[in-house]
Motif scaffolding. Structure first.
Motif, PDB file in Angstrom:
ATOM      1  N   GLU A  50       0.844  -1.207   0.000  1.00  0.00           N
ATOM      2  CA  GLU A  50       0.000   0.000   0.000  1.00  0.00           C
ATOM      3  C   GLU A  50       0.873   1.249   0.000  1.00  0.00           C
ATOM      4  OE1 GLU A  50      -3.385   2.103   2.877  1.00  0.00           O
ATOM      5  OE2 GLU A  50      -2.671   0.060   3.279  1.00  0.00           O
ATOM      6  N   GLY A  54       0.932   3.361  -3.294  1.00  0.00           N
ATOM      7  CA  GLY A  54      -0.135   4.320  -3.021  1.00  0.00           C
ATOM      8  C   GLY A  54       0.331   5.755  -3.202  1.00  0.00           C
ATOM      9  N   GLU A  55      -0.540   6.672  -2.812  1.00  0.00           N
ATOM     10  CA  GLU A  55      -0.261   8.095  -2.977  1.00  0.00           C
ATOM     11  C   GLU A  55       0.444   8.681  -1.766  1.00  0.00           C
ATOM     12  OE1 GLU A  55      -0.704   9.785  -5.711  1.00  0.00           O
ATOM     13  OE2 GLU A  55      -1.557   8.028  -6.719  1.00  0.00           O
TER      14      GLU A  55
END
Length: 605
Positions: A50, A54-55
């Motif tokens: 994640e 992810g961001e």
């Protein structure tokens, strides 16, 4: 902005920085307090993926924590597999550690995170440099405004806009932050000093600032009741940032409002500092406990292992230490990995040497199994024999040889022993059944011989002239009786010879006295034969004396070479000792006869 507000960021700059900025080590510990608990490697992997894809920006503290948790679970899983393998009867030296696909995935994802963090760091540094340029530009603009009161009034709205821009710009390089802020405050102060606002507008501005700062004081004071010390500390940082950005209040309230806000901050900062002091103390305690466990494992690994039992005992001791290790929390960050590597090295060294030992033991077991199977075949070949005496000796020899063979695996050892014992028992049970009648006869002989011994004891007590004839008759009767049970043989032999030795001793003394008396009576008749008759007799006795003495010496020398390791050897020694004693009695008699001749010759002179 007036002088009391300036104290917050200039005069007391060092104090504020110390109270509101957590040290690097404490920032790491903050993350430790907010960590999520992960029960499986997959949960850790999910979180790592994640972050990697992810961001959100990767945080160093969380990434390090995820790495520690993953490898802790990874090692625990590996140790559990080894334990299950051994508990299931597996051969330790044959165990092989299989590659962990999760570990490879974890390493790959961590590589991506590392690249992202490096990129993030470069971007943050670039952003700080850009922010520094922007804030320096704002300072220059404010500096240009500070020329006269009239100009200050005209540029008030532009000044407020620049202030807002300053607030919107975030981090700058740390080494330039304090100097930058002091310069900013200096020109802001100068602008306010020159600004000529009307009294109503100025008072309104002061009231708004007072309300805002009072609200921040109340918020800071409420943080003292916050159970989460770390959260309270972070919230205080935000309050300090807001306080810095609010303008001044009236002179008569500046000191009061500042002291109130400072007092509330001090409470939170002290709680925060104490929290990390306690945390560091616990980590130091954990380090001491883990160091003691390392020393314990190293001591166990250094002990000598004389056999499989010692290896298994030490294995259980190390497993118990490993279980205790799992109950201890983290050590200080700079030592946590090092102390674990020391502990793991000691454990790995022990289990590697154990595997090598059992690998070499396996060949020995195989050889011992082959030897025992060979003895089983020999026992089976003899189990139906009816040659009781010789076969008994052979089987007993096989049993002794069996004991000299080393260990084999327990399960197989029990099976081989039962097979060997069954062959031996089959022969001995058949022999016992065939010898039942013989044992009955032997017990009858035992009673007869005990009766002869009893009669010999009675003769020894009574004495009498015909003692020799009675003893000889009973000896002949005893010798004519057959075998007795083997287990009673030695005891009966001892009883018989004890009473017989006593009788022979009495007989020898009595006979010697009679012979010496008779010899003395005959000396006169010998003397009447001629002048040299006594000397001739004396010379004969001297030759007899020397012969007896030499014979005694020969027997005693032979006795020195005999061994009493067997019952048969012991009986032979007893018999020879009796012969030696008889020869010594005869020697004494000859000696007394020589003395009698010497006395007779002395009487003639």
């Amino acid at each position: 902005m007036d002088s009391q507000e300036n104290i917050l960021e200039t005069g007391n700059q060092e104090e504020v920085i110390q109270e509101t900025t957590a040290p690097e080590v404490e920032s790491n510990e903050v993350a430790a307090e907010e960590r999520k608990t992960y029960a499986t490697k997959q949960e850790v992997l999910d979180r790592v993926k994640e972050i990697a894809h992810g961001e959100e920006q990767p945080q160093k503290e969380e990434v390090e924590y995820l790495k520690t948790v993953f490898y802790k679970l990874h090692i625990a899983e590996r140790e559990a597999k080894l334990k299950d393998y051994i508990d299931g009867g597996g051969d330790p030296e044959a165990y092989q550690i299989t590659p962990d696909e999760d570990e490879e995935v974890f390493k790959a994802e961590m590589g991506i995170i590392k690249e992202r963090r490096q990129q993030q760091f470069r971007e943050m540094e670039a952003e700080k440099e850009e922010n520094l340029k922007k804030k320096l530009d704002i300072i220059e603009k404010i500096k240009a405004m500070v020329t006269s009161p009239e100009e200050a009034s005209k540029t008030y709205q532009e000044f407020k806009t620049l202030q807002q821009e300053w607030r919107d710009i975030k981090a700058v390089p740390a080494e330039r932050a304090n100097e930058l802020w002091r310069n900013y405050q200096l020109y802001v102060e100068q602008f306010y000093d020159l600004l000529k606002l009307n009294s109503e507008a100025r008072e309104l501005d002061f009231r708004k600032n007072l309300e805002a700062k009072t609200r921040l004081c109340e918020a800071a004071e409420k943080l003292a009741d916050e159970e989460d010390v770390i959260s309270a500390f972070h919230q205080l940082q935000k309050l300090h940032q807001e306080y810095r950005e609010i303008g001044p209040v009236s002179k008569d309230l500046r000191e009061e409002i500042w002291q109130r806000f400072k007092a509330a901050s001090t409470v939170i900062n002290k709680r925060h500092q104490q929290h990390f002091e306690d945390l560091r103390a616990r980590e130091e305690e954990n380090l001491a406990r883990k160091t003691a466990l390392c020393e314990k494992v190293e001591a166990i690994a250094a002990e000598e292992n004389k056999g499989s039992a010692d290896w298994e005992r030490h294995t259980q001791e190390i497993i118990e230490v490993q279980q205790e290790w799992k109950t201890i929390g983290f050590a200080p960050q700079k030592m946590n990995v090092k102390i674990f590597e020391r502990f793991r090295a000691a454990c790995d060294d022990f289990f590697a040497r154990k595997a090598e030992y059992f690998k070499s033991l396996k060949d020995t077991f195989k050889e011992n199994v082959e030897k025992k199977r060979a003895l089983i075949e020999k026992a089976k070949a003899l189990q139906d024999s009816t040659e009781w005496r010789s076969t008994s000796d052979k089987l007993i020899a096989l049993q002794k040889e069996w004991k000299t063979i080393g260990m084999v695996p327990k399960k197989m050892g029990d099976q081989l022993w039962e097979e060997f014992l069954a062959a031996c028992n089959k022969f001995f049970e058949a022999r016992n059944a065939a010898g039942a009648g013989q044992r009955t006869e032997e017990y009858g002989n035992l009673e007869k011989k005990r009766d002869v011994i009893a009669r010999l004891s009675a003769i020894a007590e009574e004495g009498g002239d015909d003692l020799q004839e009675k003893v000889q008759a009973l000896v002949e009767e005893y010798n004519a009786i057959g075998h007795v049970p083997f287990k009673e043989k030695d005891k009966l032999y001892k009883e018989y010879h004890e009473v017989l030795d006593r009788l022979y001793k009495e007989l020898n003394i009595s006979v010697a006295k009679r012979r010496l008396s008779k010899f003395k009576d005959n000396l006169k008749q010998v003397a009447e034969r001629g002048e040299g008759a006594l000397d001739t007799e004396r010379a004969r006795l001297m030759r007899q004396y020397d012969s007896l003495k030499q014979e005694i010496q020969t027997y005693e020398n032979n006795l020195g070479f005999l061994s009493v390791s067997s019952k048969k050897g012991n009986s032979l020694i007893d018999e020879m000792n009796r012969k030696v004693q008889k020869l010594k009695d005869d020697l004494q008699l000859v000696k007394e006869k020589i003395k009698a001749i010497d006395a007779e010759n002395a009487g003639k002179e």
